[in-house]
Every structure is written in structure tokens, then in C-alpha cells.
Scaffold this motif. Structure first.
Motif, PDB file in Angstrom:
ATOM      1  N   ASP A  92       0.829  -1.208   0.000  1.00  0.00           N
ATOM      2  CA  ASP A  92       0.000   0.000   0.000  1.00  0.00           C
ATOM      3  C   ASP A  92       0.864   1.260   0.000  1.00  0.00           C
ATOM      4  O   ASP A  92       0.604   2.202  -0.752  1.00  0.00           O
ATOM      5  CB  ASP A  92      -0.945   0.023   1.197  1.00  0.00           C
ATOM      6  N   LEU A  93       1.887   1.290   0.840  1.00  0.00           N
ATOM      7  CA  LEU A  93       2.794   2.438   0.876  1.00  0.00           C
ATOM      8  C   LEU A  93       3.422   2.678  -0.491  1.00  0.00           C
ATOM      9  O   LEU A  93       3.448   3.806  -0.999  1.00  0.00           O
ATOM     10  CB  LEU A  93       3.925   2.204   1.880  1.00  0.00           C
ATOM     11  N   LEU A  94       3.945   1.596  -1.086  1.00  0.00           N
ATOM     12  CA  LEU A  94       4.622   1.726  -2.373  1.00  0.00           C
ATOM     13  C   LEU A  94       3.665   2.108  -3.493  1.00  0.00           C
ATOM     14  O   LEU A  94       3.976   2.973  -4.317  1.00  0.00           O
ATOM     15  CB  LEU A  94       5.354   0.426  -2.722  1.00  0.00           C
ATOM     16  N   SER A  95       2.490   1.472  -3.526  1.00  0.00           N
ATOM     17  CA  SER A  95       1.555   1.777  -4.613  1.00  0.00           C
ATOM     18  C   SER A  95       1.059   3.215  -4.520  1.00  0.00           C
ATOM     19  O   SER A  95       0.928   3.898  -5.540  1.00  0.00           O
ATOM     20  CB  SER A  95       0.394   0.786  -4.650  1.00  0.00           C
ATOM     21  N   ASN A  96       0.815   3.722  -3.318  1.00  0.00           N
ATOM     22  CA  ASN A  96       0.407   5.119  -3.159  1.00  0.00           C
ATOM     23  C   ASN A  96       1.505   6.069  -3.628  1.00  0.00           C
ATOM     24  O   ASN A  96       1.227   7.064  -4.290  1.00  0.00           O
ATOM     25  CB  ASN A  96       0.030   5.426  -1.709  1.00  0.00           C
ATOM     26  N   ALA A  97       2.745   5.763  -3.293  1.00  0.00           N
ATOM     27  CA  ALA A  97       3.868   6.608  -3.710  1.00  0.00           C
ATOM     28  C   ALA A  97       4.096   6.534  -5.216  1.00  0.00           C
ATOM     29  O   ALA A  97       4.434   7.528  -5.847  1.00  0.00           O
ATOM     30  CB  ALA A  97       5.133   6.195  -2.964  1.00  0.00           C
ATOM     31  N   LEU A  98       3.895   5.356  -5.794  1.00  0.00           N
ATOM     32  CA  LEU A  98       4.149   5.180  -7.228  1.00  0.00           C
ATOM     33  C   LEU A  98       3.067   5.802  -8.111  1.00  0.00           C
ATOM     34  O   LEU A  98       3.301   6.029  -9.293  1.00  0.00           O
ATOM     35  CB  LEU A  98       4.293   3.688  -7.554  1.00  0.00           C
ATOM     36  N   GLU A  99       1.905   6.088  -7.551  1.00  0.00           N
ATOM     37  CA  GLU A  99       0.831   6.688  -8.346  1.00  0.00           C
ATOM     38  C   GLU A  99       1.256   7.987  -9.010  1.00  0.00           C
ATOM     39  O   GLU A  99       0.857   8.274 -10.128  1.00  0.00           O
ATOM     40  CB  GLU A  99      -0.400   6.948  -7.475  1.00  0.00           C
ATOM     41  N   SER A 100       2.079   8.767  -8.329  1.00  0.00           N
ATOM     42  CA  SER A 100       2.470  10.057  -8.881  1.00  0.00           C
ATOM     43  C   SER A 100       3.890  10.064  -9.443  1.00  0.00           C
ATOM     44  O   SER A 100       4.356  11.095  -9.918  1.00  0.00           O
ATOM     45  CB  SER A 100       2.348  11.133  -7.802  1.00  0.00           C
ATOM     46  N   THR A 101       4.576   8.956  -9.365  1.00  0.00           N
ATOM     47  CA  THR A 101       5.948   8.868  -9.848  1.00  0.00           C
ATOM     48  C   THR A 101       5.958   7.997 -11.093  1.00  0.00           C
ATOM     49  O   THR A 101       5.619   6.826 -11.026  1.00  0.00           O
ATOM     50  CB  THR A 101       6.858   8.263  -8.758  1.00  0.00           C
ATOM     51  N   HIS A 102       6.359   8.571 -12.206  1.00  0.00           N
ATOM     52  CA  HIS A 102       6.220   7.879 -13.488  1.00  0.00           C
ATOM     53  C   HIS A 102       7.551   7.312 -13.980  1.00  0.00           C
ATOM     54  O   HIS A 102       8.262   7.944 -14.756  1.00  0.00           O
ATOM     55  CB  HIS A 102       5.614   8.825 -14.524  1.00  0.00           C
ATOM     56  N   PHE A 103       7.859   6.104 -13.514  1.00  0.00           N
ATOM     57  CA  PHE A 103       9.038   5.402 -14.001  1.00  0.00           C
ATOM     58  C   PHE A 103       8.715   4.804 -15.364  1.00  0.00           C
ATOM     59  O   PHE A 103       7.575   4.424 -15.631  1.00  0.00           O
ATOM     60  CB  PHE A 103       9.430   4.270 -13.037  1.00  0.00           C
ATOM     61  N   LYS A 104       9.717   4.683 -16.212  1.00  0.00           N
ATOM     62  CA  LYS A 104       9.501   4.060 -17.517  1.00  0.00           C
ATOM     63  C   LYS A 104       9.371   2.546 -17.372  1.00  0.00           C
ATOM     64  O   LYS A 104       8.697   1.905 -18.164  1.00  0.00           O
ATOM     65  CB  LYS A 104      10.640   4.417 -18.474  1.00  0.00           C
ATOM     66  N   ARG A 105      10.042   1.994 -16.365  1.00  0.00           N
ATOM     67  CA  ARG A 105       9.972   0.545 -16.131  1.00  0.00           C
ATOM     68  C   ARG A 105       9.721   0.285 -14.645  1.00  0.00           C
ATOM     69  O   ARG A 105      10.288   0.935 -13.787  1.00  0.00           O
ATOM     70  CB  ARG A 105      11.278  -0.115 -16.550  1.00  0.00           C
ATOM     71  N   LEU A 106       8.887  -0.718 -14.384  1.00  0.00           N
ATOM     72  CA  LEU A 106       8.536  -1.092 -13.020  1.00  0.00           C
ATOM     73  C   LEU A 106       8.658  -2.605 -12.894  1.00  0.00           C
ATOM     74  O   LEU A 106       8.037  -3.336 -13.660  1.00  0.00           O
ATOM     75  CB  LEU A 106       7.106  -0.643 -12.703  1.00  0.00           C
ATOM     76  N   TYR A 107       9.486  -3.068 -11.950  1.00  0.00           N
ATOM     77  CA  TYR A 107       9.694  -4.498 -11.735  1.00  0.00           C
ATOM     78  C   TYR A 107       9.428  -4.845 -10.273  1.00  0.00           C
ATOM     79  O   TYR A 107      10.054  -4.296  -9.375  1.00  0.00           O
ATOM     80  CB  TYR A 107      11.139  -4.899 -12.046  1.00  0.00           C
ATOM     81  N   LEU A 108       8.511  -5.755 -10.052  1.00  0.00           N
ATOM     82  CA  LEU A 108       8.284  -6.329  -8.729  1.00  0.00           C
ATOM     83  C   LEU A 108       8.269  -7.834  -8.939  1.00  0.00           C
ATOM     84  O   LEU A 108       7.347  -8.367  -9.538  1.00  0.00           O
ATOM     85  CB  LEU A 108       6.952  -5.860  -8.137  1.00  0.00           C
ATOM     86  N   GLU A 109       9.302  -8.509  -8.462  1.00  0.00           N
ATOM     87  CA  GLU A 109       9.423  -9.937  -8.708  1.00  0.00           C
ATOM     88  C   GLU A 109       9.753 -10.691  -7.433  1.00  0.00           C
ATOM     89  O   GLU A 109      10.598 -10.277  -6.650  1.00  0.00           O
ATOM     90  CB  GLU A 109      10.515 -10.210  -9.735  1.00  0.00           C
ATOM     91  N   GLU A 110       9.050 -11.825  -7.257  1.00  0.00           N
ATOM     92  CA  GLU A 110       9.295 -12.761  -6.155  1.00  0.00           C
ATOM     93  C   GLU A 110       9.290 -12.049  -4.799  1.00  0.00           C
ATOM     94  O   GLU A 110      10.192 -12.208  -3.995  1.00  0.00           O
ATOM     95  CB  GLU A 110      10.606 -13.505  -6.394  1.00  0.00           C
ATOM     96  N   ASN A 111       8.218 -11.296  -4.556  1.00  0.00           N
ATOM     97  CA  ASN A 111       8.137 -10.514  -3.329  1.00  0.00           C
ATOM     98  C   ASN A 111       7.128 -11.032  -2.321  1.00  0.00           C
ATOM     99  O   ASN A 111       6.945 -10.418  -1.279  1.00  0.00           O
ATOM    100  CB  ASN A 111       7.811  -9.055  -3.668  1.00  0.00           C
ATOM    101  N   ASN A 112       6.474 -12.140  -2.595  1.00  0.00           N
ATOM    102  CA  ASN A 112       5.502 -12.645  -1.648  1.00  0.00           C
ATOM    103  C   ASN A 112       5.875 -13.983  -1.045  1.00  0.00           C
ATOM    104  O   ASN A 112       5.181 -14.506  -0.207  1.00  0.00           O
ATOM    105  CB  ASN A 112       4.115 -12.732  -2.282  1.00  0.00           C
ATOM    106  N   PHE A 113       6.962 -14.577  -1.487  1.00  0.00           N
ATOM    107  CA  PHE A 113       7.480 -15.823  -0.935  1.00  0.00           C
ATOM    108  C   PHE A 113       6.404 -16.891  -0.831  1.00  0.00           C
ATOM    109  O   PHE A 113       6.194 -17.501   0.218  1.00  0.00           O
ATOM    110  CB  PHE A 113       8.143 -15.578   0.429  1.00  0.00           C
ATOM    111  N   GLY A 114       5.677 -17.093  -1.932  1.00  0.00           N
ATOM    112  CA  GLY A 114       4.704 -18.177  -2.003  1.00  0.00           C
ATOM    113  C   GLY A 114       3.330 -17.831  -1.488  1.00  0.00           C
ATOM    114  O   GLY A 114       2.416 -18.629  -1.572  1.00  0.00           O
ATOM    115  N   GLN A 115       3.121 -16.646  -0.955  1.00  0.00           N
ATOM    116  CA  GLN A 115       1.822 -16.241  -0.444  1.00  0.00           C
ATOM    117  C   GLN A 115       1.011 -15.633  -1.585  1.00  0.00           C
ATOM    118  O   GLN A 115       1.548 -15.182  -2.576  1.00  0.00           O
ATOM    119  CB  GLN A 115       1.989 -15.217   0.667  1.00  0.00           C
ATOM    120  N   ASP A 116      -0.306 -15.645  -1.408  1.00  0.00           N
ATOM    121  CA  ASP A 116      -1.159 -14.991  -2.399  1.00  0.00           C
ATOM    122  C   ASP A 116      -0.898 -13.491  -2.344  1.00  0.00           C
ATOM    123  O   ASP A 116      -0.688 -12.926  -1.299  1.00  0.00           O
ATOM    124  CB  ASP A 116      -2.635 -15.256  -2.095  1.00  0.00           C
ATOM    125  N   GLY A 117      -0.973 -12.863  -3.527  1.00  0.00           N
ATOM    126  CA  GLY A 117      -0.827 -11.415  -3.498  1.00  0.00           C
ATOM    127  C   GLY A 117      -0.416 -10.819  -4.764  1.00  0.00           C
ATOM    128  O   GLY A 117       0.234 -11.152  -5.589  1.00  0.00           O
TER     129      GLY A 117
END
Length: 117
Positions: A92-117
Motif C-alpha cells: 500500500d505504501l509503495l503503490s500510493n507513492a508510485l501513483e504520482s511517480t512515473h518510471f519508464k519501467r517497473l519491476y516487482l518480482e518474487e516478493n511474496n514468498f509463495g503467499q497470495d498477493g
């Protein structure tokens, strides 16, 4: 003058690596010393002690939108977080911050360690 207020982590090397990366990226965004590439990669499960660091990081990320707009057009800005467990509160913290920050590329990989999400 702004200073990084969060306390240092525990004695775990991987946790130290994560917090060092979060702090380094936070300071780079705050002081404009980075190159438009934000990268955090560590093999770490979430610990509640990380939340103050993620809070500082998210605040700097939200302000970073102004710096990204000033980057040269040929600069490839990117945001990546790999192999770090991100619970809903941090997402939630990251998604709220990223709403106004326009990166050309966004990578989120293997961040839930097998949990749903």
C-alpha cells in the motif's frame, strides 16, 4: 536539513543488506544523487522492524516524481524490488507513492514468498 530517522536493523546480514539498500535509495532520492534507477534486491522475509524504513522510502519516492521529470529524455528510469517479502501494508505504501511517480519501467518480482498477493 533532513536526516534519515529510522533505527538500524538487527544483527542479521540479509536484513542489514535490505535496510542499507532502502536507506541508500532513500537518500539518493532525497538528495538527487541517483540516476533514475531505484533497485532493492535481497532475500529477506518481512519483519515489522522494516516498516519505518519503508515509510521513509515511500515518502522519498513520492517526492521523487519531480526529479524524474527533469531526467534527460533518453534516460531509462526504473523501479525494481526483487526477493523481498512485501506484506499488504508495504505494498500500500509503495503503490500510493508510485501513483504520482512515473518510471519508464517497473519491476516487482518474487516478493511474496509463495503467499497470495
Amino acid at each position: 536539513k533532513w536526516e534519515y530517522p529510522a533505527d538500524p536493523p538487527s544483527d542479521d546480514d540479509y536484513e542489514d543488506l535490505l535496510v542499507t539498500q532502502i536507506k541508500t535509495e532513500t537518500l539518493g532520492m532525497r538528495y538527487g544523487t541517483d540516476n533514475g534507477e531505484i533497485k532493492i534486491a535481497a532475500n529477506v522475509l518481512y519483519d515489522a522492524d522494516f516498516l519505518p524504513h519503508w515509510n521513509e522510502f515511500a515518502e522519498a519516492l513520492q517526492e521523487y516524481q519531480h526529479a524524474i521529470r527533469c531526467l534527460p529524455a533518453d534516460t531509462s528510469s526504473s523501479f525494481s524490488v526483487w526477493n523481498v517479502e512485501l506484506p499488504p501494508a508495504v505494498l500500500d505504501l509503495l503503490s500510493n507513492a508510485l501513483e504520482s511517480t512515473h518510471f519508464k519501467r517497473l519491476y516487482l518480482e518474487e516478493n511474496n514468498f509463495g503467499q497470495d498477493g
